[in-house]
Design a protein around this motif. Structure first.
Motif, PDB file in Angstrom:
ATOM      1  N   VAL A   1       0.834  -1.201   0.000  1.00  0.00           N
ATOM      2  CA  VAL A   1       0.000   0.000   0.000  1.00  0.00           C
ATOM      3  C   VAL A   1       0.868   1.251   0.000  1.00  0.00           C
ATOM      4  CG1 VAL A   1      -1.596   1.384   1.386  1.00  0.00           C
ATOM      5  CG2 VAL A   1      -2.013  -1.053   1.086  1.00  0.00           C
ATOM      6  N   MET A   2       1.880   1.276   0.853  1.00  0.00           N
ATOM      7  CA  MET A   2       2.736   2.456   0.954  1.00  0.00           C
ATOM      8  C   MET A   2       3.483   2.705  -0.349  1.00  0.00           C
ATOM      9  SD  MET A   2       3.247   4.698   3.331  1.00  0.00           S
ATOM     10  CE  MET A   2       4.204   6.215   3.298  1.00  0.00           C
ATOM     11  N   ILE A   3       3.980   1.649  -0.976  1.00  0.00           N
ATOM     12  CA  ILE A   3       4.681   1.803  -2.254  1.00  0.00           C
ATOM     13  C   ILE A   3       3.715   2.285  -3.332  1.00  0.00           C
ATOM     14  CG2 ILE A   3       5.816   0.545  -4.124  1.00  0.00           C
ATOM     15  CD1 ILE A   3       7.188  -1.168  -2.044  1.00  0.00           C
ATOM     16  N   ALA A   4       2.537   1.659  -3.407  1.00  0.00           N
ATOM     17  CA  ALA A   4       1.581   2.002  -4.461  1.00  0.00           C
ATOM     18  C   ALA A   4       1.106   3.442  -4.355  1.00  0.00           C
ATOM     19  CB  ALA A   4       0.389   1.052  -4.408  1.00  0.00           C
ATOM     20  N   LEU A   5       0.780   3.878  -3.144  1.00  0.00           N
ATOM     21  CA  LEU A   5       0.199   5.209  -2.975  1.00  0.00           C
ATOM     22  C   LEU A   5       1.248   6.314  -3.028  1.00  0.00           C
ATOM     23  CD1 LEU A   5      -2.837   5.958  -2.526  1.00  0.00           C
ATOM     24  CD2 LEU A   5      -2.318   3.537  -2.216  1.00  0.00           C
ATOM     25  N   THR A   6       2.523   5.972  -3.062  1.00  0.00           N
ATOM     26  CA  THR A   6       3.555   7.002  -3.219  1.00  0.00           C
ATOM     27  C   THR A   6       4.311   6.873  -4.534  1.00  0.00           C
ATOM     28  OG1 THR A   6       5.152   5.656  -1.965  1.00  0.00           O
ATOM     29  CG2 THR A   6       3.905   7.317  -0.743  1.00  0.00           C
ATOM     30  N   SER A   7       3.909   5.928  -5.377  1.00  0.00           N
ATOM     31  CA  SER A   7       4.565   5.795  -6.680  1.00  0.00           C
ATOM     32  C   SER A   7       3.583   5.869  -7.837  1.00  0.00           C
ATOM     33  CB  SER A   7       5.352   4.478  -6.757  1.00  0.00           C
ATOM     34  OG  SER A   7       4.484   3.368  -6.640  1.00  0.00           O
ATOM     35  N   PHE A   8       2.336   5.456  -7.634  1.00  0.00           N
ATOM     36  CA  PHE A   8       1.349   5.578  -8.700  1.00  0.00           C
ATOM     37  C   PHE A   8       0.739   6.969  -8.746  1.00  0.00           C
ATOM     38  CE2 PHE A   8       1.839   1.074  -8.656  1.00  0.00           C
ATOM     39  CZ  PHE A   8       1.536   0.666  -9.934  1.00  0.00           C
ATOM     40  N   VAL A   9       1.076   7.804  -7.773  1.00  0.00           N
ATOM     41  CA  VAL A   9       0.765   9.228  -7.824  1.00  0.00           C
ATOM     42  C   VAL A   9       2.057   9.983  -7.525  1.00  0.00           C
ATOM     43  CG1 VAL A   9      -1.653   9.023  -7.164  1.00  0.00           C
ATOM     44  CG2 VAL A   9       0.074   9.231  -5.396  1.00  0.00           C
ATOM     45  N   PRO A  10       2.243  11.174  -8.107  1.00  0.00           N
ATOM     46  CA  PRO A  10       3.443  11.961  -7.812  1.00  0.00           C
ATOM     47  C   PRO A  10       3.561  12.214  -6.309  1.00  0.00           C
ATOM     48  CG  PRO A  10       2.312  12.862  -9.716  1.00  0.00           C
ATOM     49  CD  PRO A  10       1.395  11.822  -9.141  1.00  0.00           C
ATOM     50  N   LEU A  11       4.770  12.116  -5.804  1.00  0.00           N
ATOM     51  CA  LEU A  11       5.001  12.221  -4.361  1.00  0.00           C
ATOM     52  C   LEU A  11       5.050  13.686  -3.925  1.00  0.00           C
ATOM     53  CD1 LEU A  11       5.519  10.718  -1.752  1.00  0.00           C
ATOM     54  CD2 LEU A  11       7.962  10.749  -2.290  1.00  0.00           C
ATOM     55  N   THR A  12       4.071  14.075  -3.118  1.00  0.00           N
ATOM     56  CA  THR A  12       4.030  15.386  -2.491  1.00  0.00           C
ATOM     57  C   THR A  12       3.754  15.157  -1.006  1.00  0.00           C
ATOM     58  OG1 THR A  12       1.635  15.662  -2.777  1.00  0.00           O
ATOM     59  CG2 THR A  12       3.058  16.388  -4.598  1.00  0.00           C
ATOM     60  N   TRP A  13       3.765  16.219  -0.201  1.00  0.00           N
ATOM     61  CA  TRP A  13       3.491  16.004   1.211  1.00  0.00           C
ATOM     62  C   TRP A  13       2.042  15.547   1.414  1.00  0.00           C
ATOM     63  CZ3 TRP A  13      -0.250  18.579   3.965  1.00  0.00           C
ATOM     64  CH2 TRP A  13      -0.754  19.770   3.437  1.00  0.00           C
ATOM     65  N   GLN A  14       1.138  16.013   0.529  1.00  0.00           N
ATOM     66  CA  GLN A  14      -0.245  15.555   0.639  1.00  0.00           C
ATOM     67  C   GLN A  14      -0.372  14.063   0.314  1.00  0.00           C
ATOM     68  OE1 GLN A  14       0.575  18.345  -1.176  1.00  0.00           O
ATOM     69  NE2 GLN A  14      -1.030  19.910  -1.028  1.00  0.00           N
ATOM     70  N   THR A  15       0.285  13.633  -0.780  1.00  0.00           N
ATOM     71  CA  THR A  15       0.170  12.234  -1.163  1.00  0.00           C
ATOM     72  C   THR A  15       0.886  11.332  -0.165  1.00  0.00           C
ATOM     73  OG1 THR A  15       2.095  12.438  -2.632  1.00  0.00           O
ATOM     74  CG2 THR A  15      -0.070  12.749  -3.614  1.00  0.00           C
ATOM     75  N   PHE A  16       1.956  11.825   0.452  1.00  0.00           N
ATOM     76  CA  PHE A  16       2.641  11.020   1.467  1.00  0.00           C
ATOM     77  C   PHE A  16       1.714  10.782   2.664  1.00  0.00           C
ATOM     78  CE2 PHE A  16       5.168  10.681   5.371  1.00  0.00           C
ATOM     79  CZ  PHE A  16       5.920   9.552   5.067  1.00  0.00           C
ATOM     80  N   LEU A  17       1.070  11.840   3.149  1.00  0.00           N
ATOM     81  CA  LEU A  17       0.147  11.689   4.273  1.00  0.00           C
ATOM     82  C   LEU A  17      -1.048  10.830   3.870  1.00  0.00           C
ATOM     83  CD1 LEU A  17       0.166  15.287   5.824  1.00  0.00           C
ATOM     84  CD2 LEU A  17       1.405  13.243   6.604  1.00  0.00           C
ATOM     85  N   TYR A  18      -1.474  10.977   2.617  1.00  0.00           N
ATOM     86  CA  TYR A  18      -2.572  10.157   2.097  1.00  0.00           C
ATOM     87  C   TYR A  18      -2.175   8.684   2.114  1.00  0.00           C
ATOM     88  CZ  TYR A  18      -6.620   9.264  -0.988  1.00  0.00           C
ATOM     89  OH  TYR A  18      -7.807   8.841  -1.519  1.00  0.00           O
ATOM     90  N   ALA A  19      -0.932   8.397   1.741  1.00  0.00           N
ATOM     91  CA  ALA A  19      -0.433   7.028   1.747  1.00  0.00           C
ATOM     92  C   ALA A  19      -0.348   6.474   3.167  1.00  0.00           C
ATOM     93  CB  ALA A  19       0.932   6.962   1.068  1.00  0.00           C
ATOM     94  N   VAL A  20       0.073   7.312   4.109  1.00  0.00           N
ATOM     95  CA  VAL A  20       0.133   6.884   5.507  1.00  0.00           C
ATOM     96  C   VAL A  20      -1.268   6.537   6.010  1.00  0.00           C
ATOM     97  CG1 VAL A  20       0.618   7.642   7.864  1.00  0.00           C
ATOM     98  CG2 VAL A  20       2.257   8.129   6.041  1.00  0.00           C
ATOM     99  N   LEU A  21      -2.240   7.385   5.662  1.00  0.00           N
ATOM    100  CA  LEU A  21      -3.626   7.120   6.056  1.00  0.00           C
ATOM    101  C   LEU A  21      -4.101   5.796   5.461  1.00  0.00           C
ATOM    102  CD1 LEU A  21      -6.296   8.025   7.350  1.00  0.00           C
ATOM    103  CD2 LEU A  21      -6.819   9.227   5.217  1.00  0.00           C
ATOM    104  N   ALA A  22      -3.787   5.559   4.192  1.00  0.00           N
ATOM    105  CA  ALA A  22      -4.176   4.312   3.535  1.00  0.00           C
ATOM    106  C   ALA A  22      -3.517   3.112   4.207  1.00  0.00           C
ATOM    107  CB  ALA A  22      -3.804   4.358   2.059  1.00  0.00           C
TER     108      ALA A  22
END
Length: 387
Positions: A313-334
């Motif tokens: 999950v962490m890899i997918a949500l930070t690589s299938f979308v461009p990595l920003t601070w929002q997407t990083f926190l989104y990945a942590v939530l996921a």
């Protein structure tokens, strides 16, 4: 330099293409195409189990071979997309921890790897085409859904086979209603249907780190912290063959290939950041930490069973979308959400004697990717997009 396109590993050289098919297929298990990563993952798996390593190679080649025989796009095969789900299906039997290793499970692994190649194309069509019909939907990755579908179907079927496939359940105490099948429960909490947690084991930083590394290695059903190190190093050094095209002033079309960072190449080909290994560790650490807080069985946490879905999950949500601070926190939530999905899947599918596999990862990743339609501060990625 203009005209950067999607990476291609098709060279026209049969031996080199075979090399890419094999090791990209292995590397795609953690969602990256990188021959270097594939080599290190295979080395780590062989370190833990020769059976697992052999089946990883056989199943990956069978999935790719089936794709070639049926006329799948050649670039997808050399990219490794027909290897990784077949690898997981093959490794779930014979060399996996779920069933016995014998002639029956070996041939079931072979058949399952071939079947999964068809399932992969089916899910690629469903997730990539049905969702965009009429321009009102999304195309999102199928991830490991074809592996899950095929493996669950085969596992359910083999429970009726007249072959010695499934080991007998060992139960020290009667199973309490509401607890996943196969779970031994010594006693319940006072005035509760929840099991009494284990208090004898004390977590230390060393034990926690071992559990985190095992969580990484468990992506391929291997419980070995040394294998986890190979994974992290391989993901950190993931290189991808990037094809670029540009036209010179005299009109000559130039096609060049270079190795670039497989983690960031989809959204920034010039990025020097090698973060996949770090994201894998973060995902597994979140999973282990959440399992401790939830007081899930200590032996499962120590085996890494509450880390591998979170790794993906962490890899997918930070690589299938461009990595920003929002997407990083989104990945942590996921990833935290996945830590609830794992025991949920264990409880649900355990009633039929089935493991959760990577179901929690796929379900969580799909939900969080589909939700991006309404979140304008989180950009879409390559290979899938907003309507």
């Amino acid at each position: 330099m203009a005209g950067t396109c999607c990476p291609s590993y098709s060279t026209g050289d049969p031996l080199l293409d075979f090399f890419y098919i094999l090791f990209n297929g292995i590397s795609e298990v953690p969602l990256f195409s990188s021959p270097l990563n594939g080599i290190l993952i295979l080395a780590g798996v062989l370190l833990a189990s020769w059976r697992a390593g052999v089946m990883m190679v056989i199943a990956g080649l069978i999935g790719a071979g089936m794709a070639l025989m049926m006329g799948a796009p050649y670039d997808l095969v050399t990219f490794g997309l027909f290897g990784y789900n077949s690898i997981l299906t093959g490794m779930a039997f014979w060399s996996g921890p779920f069933v016995k290793s014998n002639h029956a499970t070996f041939w079931i692994s072979i058949f399952g790897a071939a079947w999964t190649a068809v399932s992969w194309m089916a899910f690629a069509h469903v997730m990539g085409d049905w969702f965009v019909q009429g321009g009102q939907g999304w195309a999102i990755p199928g991830f490991t859904s074809s592996f899950i579908f095929t493996t669950w179907a085969i596992m359910l079927a083999t429970k009726r086979f007249g072959h010695n496939i499934w080991p007998a359940l060992v139960q020290k105490e009667p199973i309490v209603a509401g607890v996943a099948s196969g779970t031994s429960v010594s006693q319940l909490m006072s005035d509760s249907s929840n099991p009494e947690p284990e208090h004898s084991f004390k977590w230390t930083p060393k034990e926690f780190m071992i559990a985190v590394l095992k969580g990484v290695s468990q992506v391929t059903f291997v419980e070995n912290w040394k294998t986890g190190i190979f994974w992290v190093v391989g993901l950190t050094l993931s290189f991808e063959l990037l094809s670029t095209t540009y036209t010179t002033p005299d009109g000559t079309l130039i096609v060049s290939r270079l190795f670039t960072n497989a983690y960031t190449t989809q959204w920034d080909p010039t990025s020097p950041l090698y973060l996949a290994g770090l994201m894998a560790l973060i995902g597994s650490a979140i999973g282990a930490g959440m399992a401790i807080l939830q007081k899930l069985p200590t032996n499962e946490i120590r085996m890494g069973l509450h880390g591998f879905n979170q790794v993906l999950v962490m890899i997918a949500l930070t690589s299938f979308v461009p990595l920003t601070w929002q997407t990083f926190l989104y990945a942590v939530l996921a990833t935290i959400a996945c830590s609830f999905m794992m025991p949920a899947f264990q409880n649900l599918f355990g009633r039929w004697g089935l493991p959760a596999l990577t179901g929690p990862f796929v379900f969580t990743a799909w939900i969080f990717l589909l939700a991006l339609a309404g979140f304008q501060y989180i950009p879409a990625g390559i290979g899938w997009a907003r309507p």
